[in-house]
Design a protein around this motif. Sequence first.
Motif, PDB file in Angstrom:
ATOM      1  N   LEU A  44      41.070   2.987   3.191  1.00 55.11           N
ATOM      2  CA  LEU A  44      41.380   1.968   2.201  1.00 55.11           C
ATOM      3  C   LEU A  44      41.886   2.599   0.919  1.00 55.11           C
ATOM      4  O   LEU A  44      41.493   3.724   0.566  1.00 55.11           O
ATOM      5  N   PRO A  45      42.760   1.903   0.216  1.00 52.66           N
ATOM      6  CA  PRO A  45      43.281   2.437  -1.049  1.00 52.66           C
ATOM      7  C   PRO A  45      42.211   2.398  -2.144  1.00 52.66           C
ATOM      8  O   PRO A  45      41.507   1.405  -2.305  1.00 52.66           O
ATOM      9  N   LEU A  46      42.109   3.509  -2.896  1.00 53.41           N
ATOM     10  CA  LEU A  46      41.188   3.575  -4.026  1.00 53.41           C
ATOM     11  C   LEU A  46      41.919   3.331  -5.337  1.00 53.41           C
ATOM     12  O   LEU A  46      41.376   2.747  -6.267  1.00 53.41           O
ATOM     13  N   ALA A  47      43.125   3.837  -5.425  1.00 55.61           N
ATOM     14  CA  ALA A  47      43.962   3.681  -6.604  1.00 55.61           C
ATOM     15  C   ALA A  47      45.404   3.716  -6.128  1.00 55.61           C
ATOM     16  O   ALA A  47      45.675   3.682  -4.926  1.00 55.61           O
ATOM     17  N   ARG A  48      46.308   3.811  -7.065  1.00 58.09           N
ATOM     18  CA  ARG A  48      47.730   3.719  -6.717  1.00 58.09           C
ATOM     19  C   ARG A  48      48.132   4.751  -5.666  1.00 58.09           C
ATOM     20  O   ARG A  48      48.833   4.433  -4.713  1.00 58.09           O
ATOM     21  N   ASP A  49      47.682   6.004  -5.807  1.00 59.55           N
ATOM     22  CA  ASP A  49      48.122   7.078  -4.915  1.00 59.55           C
ATOM     23  C   ASP A  49      46.981   7.677  -4.096  1.00 59.55           C
ATOM     24  O   ASP A  49      47.197   8.677  -3.403  1.00 59.55           O
TER      25      ASP A  49
END
Length: 725
Positions: A427-432
């Motif tokens: 899952l994405p935590l932040a933009r990158d």
Amino acid sequence: MGMKGSSDLLIGQYVLGWHDAGFIKLLAFTSLLSINAAYAQQNEENGAEEAAMIPSLPTLTVSARGGNTLEDPRELPFGMTLVSGKEIEERGLMSVEDVLRATPGVDVNSSGGANVSSLYIRGGGALYPMSMDDTSVAVNLNGSPISSRHISLGNLDVESIDVLKGSQGTLFGGLAEAGAINITTRKPTRQLEGYLRGEYGQEGKHLVAGAFGGPLTDQLSGRIAIQQSSFDYPITNLQTGDPVSEPDLLAVRGSLMWDVTPDTSVLVSAERQKARYMGENIVLRPYGDKPVMDVSPDIYDDSHKTVKRSSLQIDHEFDAGQFTAVTSYTDGFNTSPVVYDRLIQISRTGNPNATEYWQVQESHERVLTQDLRLSSLPGADTFWVGGVSLLHSDRSYDNPRNTYGTSNAQFRDFTTKRYGFYGETTLPLARDWTLTAGLRHTWDSKTYDATYHSGGTVVGESESLDDHFITGRVGLTYALTPEVNVYSMFSRGYNPGGFQDYANAPGSASYRAATSESAELGFKYSMEDLRLTMNGALFYTDIEDNHLLSYDSSTYAVSAVNADTRSMGVELQASWQFDNGLTLSGDVSYIDSKITTDVFNIGDGDVHAGNRVPDVPRWSGHLALTYQRQISPFLGLSSPLLNARLDYHYQGTRPADPQNSFDLGAYNKIDMRLGLGSGNSEWYVWGRNLLDEHYDLYGYFAPPSTHYGAPAQGRVLGLGVNYTF
């Protein structure tokens, strides 16, 4: 002693008769040449519009986490090597074992037989496997686990083989502490398609393969594939002057795909593979230019292995996810003598009148597996999967007779019940930044019943084992640029304890579980058009209580012991496709793998801390040049396509055994293929192991002075023809 109470597990057992190999070869080649001739004439009439064009670069995806979810390998925080079915065919990699031997960072110990192999990935793996149930590398066929003892069988209609490096215990359970092998075969499609291929070469080498599939009704599609091959062992029998054996393999698979609704499909598959005359080769070293054995001419006549497998896969897509259920049943039987020829016996005993010694090994397994999983839809921003799995195995491993009769027979029966539930998400935590985390809990229950015969004495033994364990991993990925990802991964693996196959006395069967911790730091780069890709990783693995068989070559007694190991290293892969049809690709691996504990008073010598792990070289590498280009018309061909391939593989020096008694030499292997295609047909010449090195498949030292092993095939040249539609 037979297998106990497993016939009720059968989910579609079938019988495919053994056809005469000569008839199959004649029929297939006749059909192949007739179709090829007809198509060549049609191509001349149709002109350049029908000519084959150089293929464009495909979108690269991989099903590394099971089910039907295809992912960009750049997004996965662990190393992998992907081998396509086309590459397998062009390089002449006849078995999964061939693919793994050709992959840097992956090492195989085998004797040329159909049922014995050890696997290492990044230096991690059992030093010597205790049993058919013991491996640190999981092998999966179309989503279902199979024994690593089956990797010597043929690559039948394979779509791809993916080597997943580092612990994969989250999704593949126990037996994956070092990595996993995913084998995917071609499935029925809604288009009529297929191929016919034939090869003939030196040293008894020949292959006939074909597949045909397409729609049967509006909702039903089918596919059938068949492959028959044979070759000569590169060992001359001094008693006959002929090859010591000439293995013969036949494989058949049939599949049906039912599209029940637009969201639901059912895939049924059944296959049978049979190998005859494949024996375990124990050859006195050094081999010289012409390896030899001194054995009875008919010693391998009764050797055969048959593996029958049925599977059922049900897929359904919901609005928010997809459901997959995979059920499989495998029935495998193998019988083969383990033979110490007259030359080995003279060397071991010092008696010039010594004669050969052999012991028959028979194994039989019936394995039912079931996996139920829910997962995210392809292309979802967040990947997730959760599921439950079960495995039920009944098997036997017996030594019913040897050179001296049946008075020292051993009969062993094993059961394994394994249940687990698992989950993993990315899952994405932040933009990158993205996070990958997974966990699995497994319950393992095993029983062992044996009868040992010694002279006129018969002794029985019964044991049981219950265990449960957790495996898992957590990783971070950072998108440094749109083309470059860097990642880190930490994993915990487990290889369950159990009971070894070779025990010949009470109290010598059981062995402890192994646990592992591994860390990996790497990067993955690819240009948007995939013309240039590059991957690299640093890795470290620590294994506690790794599995090690203790063997006494003077008494043939075997016992189970454990030893700690650790491995560290670096690997780099790259591929660059130029505009002129030339592709350059390669990978290199450096591994420092050592035993970290002392093990005294075992078999053929003490094992000391600091010894290198057997079969694992420090350096290995592979370089490939491929070239595709349309050339000027000639010989009546309006638009011929030149297809050339050159492969170079390097395998460094590696220890032959845990005692580090001696090293197996480094070797260089060069293979080539040069083809000329027109339309859907191609004729080609091929050469394998052009340097003609009889490198070692394994090695062993029997005190005080006997070295033996198994030599690989030397140089072989041949011709081939391929037709696709």
